[in-house]
Scaffold this motif. Structure first.
Motif, short mmCIF file in Angstrom:
data_model
loop_
_atom_site.label_atom_id
_atom_site.label_comp_id
_atom_site.label_asym_id
_atom_site.label_seq_id
_atom_site.Cartn_x
_atom_site.Cartn_y
_atom_site.Cartn_z
N GLY A 132 0.86 -1.19 0.00
CA GLY A 132 0.00 0.00 0.00
C GLY A 132 0.89 1.22 0.00
O GLY A 132 1.90 1.26 -0.70
N LYS A 133 0.56 2.20 0.83
CA LYS A 133 1.33 3.43 0.86
C LYS A 133 2.41 3.40 1.94
O LYS A 133 2.24 2.80 2.99
N THR A 134 3.50 4.12 1.65
CA THR A 134 4.52 4.34 2.67
C THR A 134 4.29 5.75 3.20
O THR A 134 4.31 6.71 2.42
N VAL A 135 4.02 5.87 4.49
CA VAL A 135 3.69 7.16 5.07
C VAL A 135 4.76 7.61 6.05
O VAL A 135 5.53 6.80 6.55
N ASN A 136 4.79 8.87 6.32
CA ASN A 136 5.83 9.42 7.19
C ASN A 136 5.26 10.54 8.06
O ASN A 136 5.79 11.65 8.08
N PRO A 137 4.18 10.26 8.81
CA PRO A 137 3.53 11.32 9.59
C PRO A 137 4.25 11.60 10.90
O PRO A 137 5.10 10.83 11.35
N SER A 138 3.86 12.70 11.55
CA SER A 138 4.37 12.99 12.88
C SER A 138 3.70 12.06 13.88
O SER A 138 4.27 11.71 14.90
#
Lengths: 254, 321
Positions: free
Chosen positions: B252-258
């Motif tokens: 799926g997606k690679t995310v990088n949130p706080s």
């Protein structure tokens, strides 16, 4: 219609990555066909099943062990394979794309499939290069493909819950994302037949046209991520309030 | 003077946050390597990106305003043409689907090295050095680029915003026409108004134990209070509870949130691959032995159906509109 599939052999995704002295320890790796490339093989074989493709040819660039991955693809149902033996030479997306395109050029493919990215380096650049060097259009990543008369309709997901619908006149390169159906397993008869299917060997130097590696991997490390592992106790309401407080005052993320 | 060219993305003139992050880093590199910072922007409203981009050090914007229909060959050829005309020795973009595609093909066309999805980048003696994740983030590789012209794409949500006021000039850019056998017929919308997860700064996700599509409302309500986006595990998507666009993980997606809040998600390796770099991870799970707790900063061992509504209340009290 003649179909080509670019495949890469990579370590199994469950592999533990062990780094020593800035290098990855490959000794414990189990080598497999990169999962997105398997979807590429599946798309090619679907065309063969439908009587649209007359031949499915696999091409892979890498050291001697790559032959194993090509045999796996032949076992799934591909007809022929070509191994560009890199002899453990360092590669980068540009040199790999150059080598694969040189071999693909000799084959007069109508369509070339590849995975959208290899699951080891996650670059996703090689199939773009093959398209460029062949002078063909490419669409990637593609989650759905329909074949028409001399063209394909490819659906490419983009951010914001949207999907682009591209109509591409063949020949073209398609970068495969996960499809609706999982790639087929190789049957036992398939595995037996694969042993005698044609597998040609080429030397990397013969197809590189003097190109050299210009993107160098100098050192590998493991990511440092120390998590706090703080368990918040209490009933739902208490814990929720405390969590919100931690996120605001301690972590400062809200 | 040689140039550092950035490819920026915008929606009707509003610049994407990750393009401003890109500009921030590029301004730093341009100053360090004595390069002029210029930008290329495609599509209607490209000239309106001036107001935002000049706050981040961009001195000249090439607006290819007539480019509104995406085509890999045409966009990458336009980039290569501008690179060559402007003597750009360094070309940077974002590791968005657009950036990876356009810069990816352009690098091949120009026969130069491209490091994609970089999480750190620097120029050392005129050569780019970067760090990028491999094996779905299980390892980080240091790369060095040797070609005369060097390209890279930067991972969204990774580089800080750093204002650096400048005055930008806007120039209309009309690249040479390039024929293509590929045609974008139309853009379908499966879900209206969804923000891309890879751009989200806060995400709250649920796993298959959410039970059905309707129960996702609980997650959406919490997301609203938190000003967050909604994500999901592969199992929840495969079960049909939510669309694939929300899937976080290896496929799926690679995310990088706080902030990443995982509700009823066990923490399979494939899911971790997609959110491992989140700054703060919160896990809410009934099972105290769920692997996710090993990868979380804060954990609540409880039923998400009890905790999440309470969390929504707590966020409402704490966070203003």
């Amino acid at each position: 219609m003649k179909v080509g599939v670019l495949i890469k052999q990579v370590p199994d995704t469950a592999s533990k990555i062990v780094v020593s002295d800035g290098k990855i320890d490959e000794s414990a790796f189990k080598w497999v066909v990169s999962p997105y490339d398997e979807f590429g093989i599946e798309e090619a074989l679907k065309l063969k099943d439908a009587g649209k493709a007359t031949e499915v040819v696999l091409i892979s660039c890498g050291p001697a062990r790559v032959v194993e991955a090509l045999r796996q693809g032949l076992a799934m149902g591909a007809d022929r394979a070509i191994h560009i033996n890199s002899d453990n030479a360092e590669l980068d997306p540009l040199t790999t794309a150059t080598a694969l395109a040189a071999v693909a050029k000799e084959e007069s493919f109508n369509i070339v499939f590849a995975g959208k990215q290899a699951v080891d380096d996650d670059c996703g650049q090689v199939h773009l290069g093959v398209a460029e060097f062949l002078g063909w259009p490419h669409v990637s990543p593609v989650e759905h493909l329909d074949l028409g008369e001399g063209f394909v309709t490819a659906k490419r997901p983009i951010p914001g819950g949207k999907t682009e619908v591209h109509k591409v006149t063949l020949p073209a390169v398609i970068g495969c994302d996960k499809g609706p159906k999982d790639p087929r397993y190789a049957s036992l008869p398939g595995i037996m037949k694969a042993k005698s299917k044609p597998l040609a060997e080429k030397k990397l130097a013969d197809v590189l046209a003097g190109k050299t590696v210009e993107l160098k991997n100098t050192s590998v490390s493991l990511p440092k991520q120390e998590r706090l592992h703080k368990i918040i106790e209490g009933d739902a309401a208490t814990a929720a309030k405390e969590l919100a407080r931690c996120l605001r005052e301690d972590a400062k993320v809200i | 003077m040689s140039a550092l060219l950035i490819v920026v993305e915008h929606t009707n003139g509003t610049v994407k946050k990750y393009s401003l992050e890109l500009a921030s880093k590029a301004a730093e590199l341009a100053a360090k390597c004595s390069l002029e910072l210029i930008a290329l922007s495609f599509g209607t409203g490209a000239e309106n990106t001036k107001a935002e981009l000049e706050q981040y050090g961009v001195k000249k914007i090439f607006a290819a305003s007539s480019f509104n229909t995406f085509n890999s060959e045409q966009y990458s050829a336009a980039l290569v043409q501008l690179m060559q005309e402007q003597s750009a020795t360094c070309v940077l973009g974002s590791a968005s689907p657009f950036g990876k595609d356009v810069l990816g093909r352009a690098a091949m066309k120009a026969n130069v090295a491209l490091a994609t999805d970089c999480i750190a980048i620097d120029c050392d003696g005129g050569k780019l050095k970067a760090k990028r994740p491999i094996f779905a983030g299980k390892a980080i590789v240091d790369v060095s680029l040797e070609s005369k012209v060097q390209m890279a794409t930067l991972r969204p949500n990774t580089f800080p915003l750093q204002a650096q006021a400048a005055t930008a000039e806007v120039v209309e850019f009309t690249p040479a026409a390039v024929a293509s056998r590929s045609e974008l017929l139309n853009v379908e919308e499966s879900e209206a108004g969804v923000m891309d997860l890879t751009e989200a700064d806060k995400i709250i996700s649920a796993g298959r134990s959410i039970g059905n599509a309707d129960n996702f409302k609980m997650i959406y309500d919490c997301a609203k209070a938190l000003h967050a986006s909604v994500g999901a595990s592969r199992a929840a998507v495969d079960a049909g509870y939510i669309g694939h666009d929300h899937q976080v993980g290896q496929t799926g997606k690679t995310v990088n949130p706080s902030l990443y809040i995982a509700c009823g998600i066990s923490g399979a390796i494939q899911h971790l691959a997609g959110m491992r770099t989140s700054k703060i991870v919160v896990a809410i799970n009934k099972d105290a032995d769920a692997p996710i707790f090993q990868h979380a900063d804060y954990g609540i061992v409880a039923d998400m159906f009890e905790v999440v509504p309470e969390l929504t209340k707590a966020f409402h009290e704490l966070i203003s509109e």
